[in-house]
Design an enzyme around this catalytic site. Structure first.
Site, PDB file in Angstrom:
ATOM      1  N   LYS A  20       0.859  -1.193   0.000  1.00  0.00           N
ATOM      2  CA  LYS A  20       0.000   0.000   0.000  1.00  0.00           C
ATOM      3  C   LYS A  20       0.888   1.233   0.000  1.00  0.00           C
ATOM      4  O   LYS A  20       1.927   1.241   0.672  1.00  0.00           O
ATOM      5  CB  LYS A  20      -0.890   0.021   1.254  1.00  0.00           C
ATOM      6  CG  LYS A  20      -1.659   1.327   1.406  1.00  0.00           C
ATOM      7  CD  LYS A  20      -2.585   1.422   2.597  1.00  0.00           C
ATOM      8  CE  LYS A  20      -3.208   2.824   2.600  1.00  0.00           C
ATOM      9  NZ  LYS A  20      -4.200   3.028   3.643  1.00  0.00           N
ATOM     10  N   GLU A  29      -8.943  12.904  11.506  1.00  0.00           N
ATOM     11  CA  GLU A  29      -8.205  11.725  11.991  1.00  0.00           C
ATOM     12  C   GLU A  29      -7.366  12.006  13.231  1.00  0.00           C
ATOM     13  O   GLU A  29      -6.362  12.732  13.185  1.00  0.00           O
ATOM     14  CB  GLU A  29      -7.312  11.191  10.865  1.00  0.00           C
ATOM     15  CG  GLU A  29      -6.610   9.896  11.230  1.00  0.00           C
ATOM     16  CD  GLU A  29      -6.141   9.100  10.009  1.00  0.00           C
ATOM     17  OE1 GLU A  29      -6.455   9.480   8.862  1.00  0.00           O
ATOM     18  OE2 GLU A  29      -5.449   8.091  10.220  1.00  0.00           O
TER      19      GLU A  29
HETATM   20  C1  LIG Z   1      -4.319  11.142   2.739  1.00  0.00           C
HETATM   21  C2  LIG Z   1      -5.498  11.628   3.099  1.00  0.00           C
HETATM   22  O1  LIG Z   1      -6.406  10.932   3.861  1.00  0.00           O
HETATM   23  C3  LIG Z   1      -6.101   9.662   4.405  1.00  0.00           C
HETATM   24  C4  LIG Z   1      -6.381   8.589   3.451  1.00  0.00           C
HETATM   25  C5  LIG Z   1      -7.613   7.956   3.413  1.00  0.00           C
HETATM   26  C6  LIG Z   1      -7.933   6.954   2.334  1.00  0.00           C
HETATM   27  O2  LIG Z   1      -7.043   6.675   1.517  1.00  0.00           O
HETATM   28  O3  LIG Z   1      -9.063   6.440   2.275  1.00  0.00           O
HETATM   29  C7  LIG Z   1      -8.584   8.257   4.386  1.00  0.00           C
HETATM   30  C8  LIG Z   1      -8.305   9.072   5.418  1.00  0.00           C
HETATM   31  C9  LIG Z   1      -6.927   9.534   5.677  1.00  0.00           C
HETATM   32  O4  LIG Z   1      -6.280   8.621   6.504  1.00  0.00           O
HETATM   33  C10 LIG Z   1      -5.905  13.027   2.767  1.00  0.00           C
HETATM   34  O5  LIG Z   1      -6.975  13.449   3.206  1.00  0.00           O
HETATM   35  O6  LIG Z   1      -5.147  13.719   2.068  1.00  0.00           O
END
Ligand SMILES: C=C(O[C@@H]1C=C(C(=O)O)C=C[C@H]1O)C(=O)O
Length: 390
Positions: A148, A201
Site C-alpha cells: 500500500k 483523523e
Molecule cells: C491522505 C489523506 O487521507 C487519508 C487517506 C484515506 C484513504 O485513503 O481512504 C482516508 C483518510 C486519511 O487517513 C488526505 O486526506 O489527504
C-alpha cells in the site's frame, strides 16, 4: 440495507482542561502570526505569544518539565511536526493559553454569497500526471515488495488580494464541528504563514493514562440525496478493497501501540464516520500507557493512512513519485502538557497559507485493487473540505 449504517461521532477519550471561555469568541480572536488555534470534539484552545520555539520534538518533554517546575509560563507545547521525521518541527511553548469548551453548533457559516474573488489555480501534478503516479505504484505492487502507498497531489491557489485567514478558519470550524480544526503558525521568511485545516483523523490522544487512536482509511464521497448517501456509506463498509486498505492501517497502528501500551483494545470491525465531504472507514483503538502523547504519536508516524506498507518501501515510492515536498501535510498537529497528556491529529484536509497564496493537499491510499481515475476523484473530493472554506 441502509438501516445497517452506523455512523459514530469521533471518539471521546479523556477530557482536556476545557476552561469556561466562550469558544466562538476565542476562535474569532485568532490572528495569523500571533498564535495557534486547535479545536476538536473535546475542547478548544488558543495559544498566543512564543515563550520558546522548539524545532526538535525530543526537547519538548524536558522543556515542559523545567517550565512546570519554574511555574513561569503555561507548561504546554503546541504546533506541528512535518511528514519527514528528520525535518524541523514547528512547536512552541506559548506565553498564554486559553482553553474553552468545544465549539457550539451555532458557530456561524459565512453563507453562500457570490464571491467576486478571482483565483488562479494550478494542480501539481496535472490530473493525468496523478493517474500516471498511481499506475506506477500499481506496477511496483505487481513487481512485489509494496502492499500500500498513499499518493498525494497539491492545488496551488493564488488571488489578487491577501487571503483572510481568520475568515477561512472560521468557515472551516463551522463546517467541521465533529473534526479537528487547526491554524498553526509556521516558520516563514516574511509575513505570517499558517497551516490551516480540518482533519477527521486522531493520530493519538492520552489523558490520565487513557490512550485513544482513531485510524481512518477507505473513503467514499458524500451524496446530496440522503438515501443515496446512506447507500454509499453502506457500500464503503462492505467494500473488500476498502476493508483491506483499512486493515493494513489498523494492524500497523495496533502493533506500534502495543509497544507503548500496557493494555490494548482493538475492535475486529471498522465503523463509518462522515465529514462534510466524505465517508471513511474508522477504527477506535483504546489502551493505557505511561508514555507521553507526543512520543506515542512519533512512534506511530507515519501510519499507513499517510505512508504505506511496508513503511520504508512506501516512503521511498512517495519520495520518487510525488513531485513536491509534503511539508507539514500528513505530519501531525496538536498539543501536550507537562504530564505528557495531549492530542495529536494527522495533518490532513489542510493548506499552507501565506499572503495571497494557498497550497492545498490531498492524497489517497493505493492498494493493488485501486483504479487510477477513482483515486484521482477521491483526492478531488478531499480537496473540497478546504475549497469550501475559501
Ligand atoms: C491522505 C489523506 O487521507 C487519508 C487517506 C484515506 C484513504 O485513503 O481512504 C482516508 C483518510 C486519511 O487517513 C488526505 O486526506 O489527504
Amino acid at each position: 440495507m441502509t438501516s445497517e449504517v452506523t455512523a459514530d461521532l469521533l471518539p471521546v477519550p479523556g477530557t482536556p482542561p476545557t476552561g469556561s471561555g466562550d469558544s466562538a469568541q476565542l476562535l474569532a480572536r485568532w490572528r495569523p502570526g500571533e498564535g495557534t488555534w486547535f479545536s476538536g470534539p473535546r475542547g478548544a484552545l488558543l495559544a498566543r505569544g512564543v515563550a520558546h520555539r522548539l524545532d526538535d520534538p525530543d526537547e519538548a518533554r524536558r522543556r515542559l518539565r523545567r517550565i512546570d517546575a519554574a511555574g513561569d509560563a503555561p507548561a504546554v507545547v503546541i504546533g506541528a511536526l512535518p511528514f519527514d521525521p528528520a525535518a524541523p518541527a514547528a512547536l512552541v511553548v506559548p506565553e498564554a493559553v486559553t482553553w474553552a469548551p468545544p465549539l457550539p453548533r451555532s458557530v456561524g457559516r459565512r453563507g453562500e454569497g457570490a464571491d467576486p474573488t478571482h483565483w488562479q489555480s494550478r494542480p501539481v501534478p496535472e490530473p493525468a500526471g496523478y493517474e500516471a503516479m498511481v499506475a506506477d505504484a500499481l506496477r511496483r505492487m505487481r513487481a512485489g515488495g509494496l502492499e500500500k502507498v498513499v499518493l498525494s497531489r497539491v492545488l496551488d491557489l493564488v488571488r489578487d488580494t491577501p487571503i483572510d485567514q481568520p475568515a477561512m478558519l472560521g468557515e472551516l470550524a463551522a463546517r467541521n464541528l465533529a473534526g479537528y480544526v487547526f491554524a498553526v503558525d509556521l516558520p516563514s521568511g516574511s509575513g505570517p504563514r499558517s497551516l490551516i485545516g480540518a482533519s477527521p483523523e486522531l493520530l493519538v490522544s492520552r489523558r490520565d493514562g487513557e490512550v485513544v487512536a482513531n485510524p481512518l482509511a477507505g473513503s467514499a464521497p458524500r451524496r446530496s440525496d440522503p438515501a443515496d448517501d446512506e447507500a454509499t456509506g453502506a457500500a464503503l463498509l462492505a467494500s473488500v478493497k476498502d476493508r483491506h486498505e483499512h486493515a493494513l492501517v489498523v494492524d500497523e497502528v495496533a502493533a506500534a501501540l502495543a509497544g507503548c501500551c500496557d493494555s490494548l483494545e482493538v475492535p475486529a470491525e471498522p465503523t463509518l464516520i462522515r465529514t462534510d465531504a466524505l465517508w471513511h472507514l474508522s477504527t477506535t483503538i483504546r489502551g493505557r500507557s505511561a508514555v507521553a502523547s507526543l512520543d506515542i504519536a512519533r512512534a506511530l508516524h507515519p501510519t499507513p493512512a499517510v505512508g504505506g506498507v511496508p513503511r520504508e518501501a512506501a516512503c521511498r515510492a512517495i519520495g520518487e513519485l510525488e513531485p513536491f515536498s509534503r511539508g507539514f501535510y500528513t505530519g501531525m498537529v496538536g498539543w501536550m502538557d507537562a504530564d505528557g497528556d495531549g492530542e495529536w491529529v494527522v495533518a490532513l484536509r489542510c493548506g499552507d497559507v501565506r499572503g495571497a497564496t494557498a497550497r492545498l493537499y490531498a492524497g489517497a491510499g493505493i492498494v493493488p485493487a485501486s483504479v487510477p481515475a477513482s483515486e484521482l476523484a477521491e483526492t478531488t473530493t478531499k480537496l473540497e473540505t478546504m475549497l469550501a472554506s475559501l
